[in-house]
Design a protein around this motif. Sequence first.
Motif, PDB file in Angstrom:
ATOM      1  N   THR A  95      37.921  23.233  33.981  1.00 49.88           N
ATOM      2  CA  THR A  95      37.285  22.567  35.233  1.00 49.88           C
ATOM      3  C   THR A  95      38.162  21.232  35.042  1.00 49.88           C
ATOM      4  O   THR A  95      38.485  20.688  34.132  1.00 49.88           O
ATOM      5  CB  THR A  95      36.029  22.079  34.469  1.00 49.88           C
ATOM      6  OG1 THR A  95      35.227  23.451  34.761  1.00 49.88           O
ATOM      7  CG2 THR A  95      35.328  21.272  35.625  1.00 49.88           C
ATOM      8  N   SER A 100      31.639  27.321  34.920  1.00 49.19           N
ATOM      9  CA  SER A 100      30.621  27.235  34.343  1.00 49.19           C
ATOM     10  C   SER A 100      30.366  28.534  33.223  1.00 49.19           C
ATOM     11  O   SER A 100      30.789  29.586  33.434  1.00 49.19           O
ATOM     12  CB  SER A 100      29.182  27.313  35.286  1.00 49.19           C
ATOM     13  OG  SER A 100      29.320  28.370  36.004  1.00 49.19           O
ATOM     14  N   THR A 126      35.498  23.765  39.066  1.00 51.53           N
ATOM     15  CA  THR A 126      34.493  23.823  38.262  1.00 51.53           C
ATOM     16  C   THR A 126      34.213  25.219  37.504  1.00 51.53           C
ATOM     17  O   THR A 126      33.702  26.348  38.463  1.00 51.53           O
ATOM     18  CB  THR A 126      33.309  23.242  39.029  1.00 51.53           C
ATOM     19  OG1 THR A 126      33.327  21.912  39.395  1.00 51.53           O
ATOM     20  CG2 THR A 126      31.863  23.062  37.612  1.00 51.53           C
ATOM     21  N   SER A 143      33.502  26.551  42.794  1.00 52.25           N
ATOM     22  CA  SER A 143      32.706  26.578  41.325  1.00 52.25           C
ATOM     23  C   SER A 143      32.590  28.186  41.152  1.00 52.25           C
ATOM     24  O   SER A 143      32.136  29.037  42.012  1.00 52.25           O
ATOM     25  CB  SER A 143      31.304  26.159  41.489  1.00 52.25           C
ATOM     26  OG  SER A 143      31.455  24.943  41.658  1.00 52.25           O
TER      27      SER A 143
END
Length: 127
Positions: free
Chosen positions: A91, A126, A124, A11
């Motif tokens: 993602t 963000s 991932t 992430s």
Amino acid sequence: QVKLVESGGGSVQTGGSLRLSCLVSGRTFSAYSWGWFRQAPGREREFVAATTWSGSRIEYGESVKGRFTIARDTLEDTVYLQMNNLKPEDTAVYYCASPEAAFYTGALNLSDVYKHWGQGTQVTVSS
């Protein structure tokens, strides 16, 4: 038995970087072409990048051009995908893959060409 094992997912925030690795065993690495694909939930599998067995031809999907780089290490039998300037739309689960035939020089962006796949690694991003 051909085995592809991806690693390096994780992430990150928008603008970050990750390097994915795909360790290959069970075949002569330098004789095969290698590709990266990705699949996000509810979406079709998407071509990301690929290189021919010789490294003489490299292709990228339109959405990653200028940000991602594919590389081969014939000493380590590993394919890498360096991903820079990551965006939330990157993602997905990322897979490495290889065609069945050695010295393959046909289309690289079609998933049907690839017969051997890794288990995937999650990326991932963000916002």
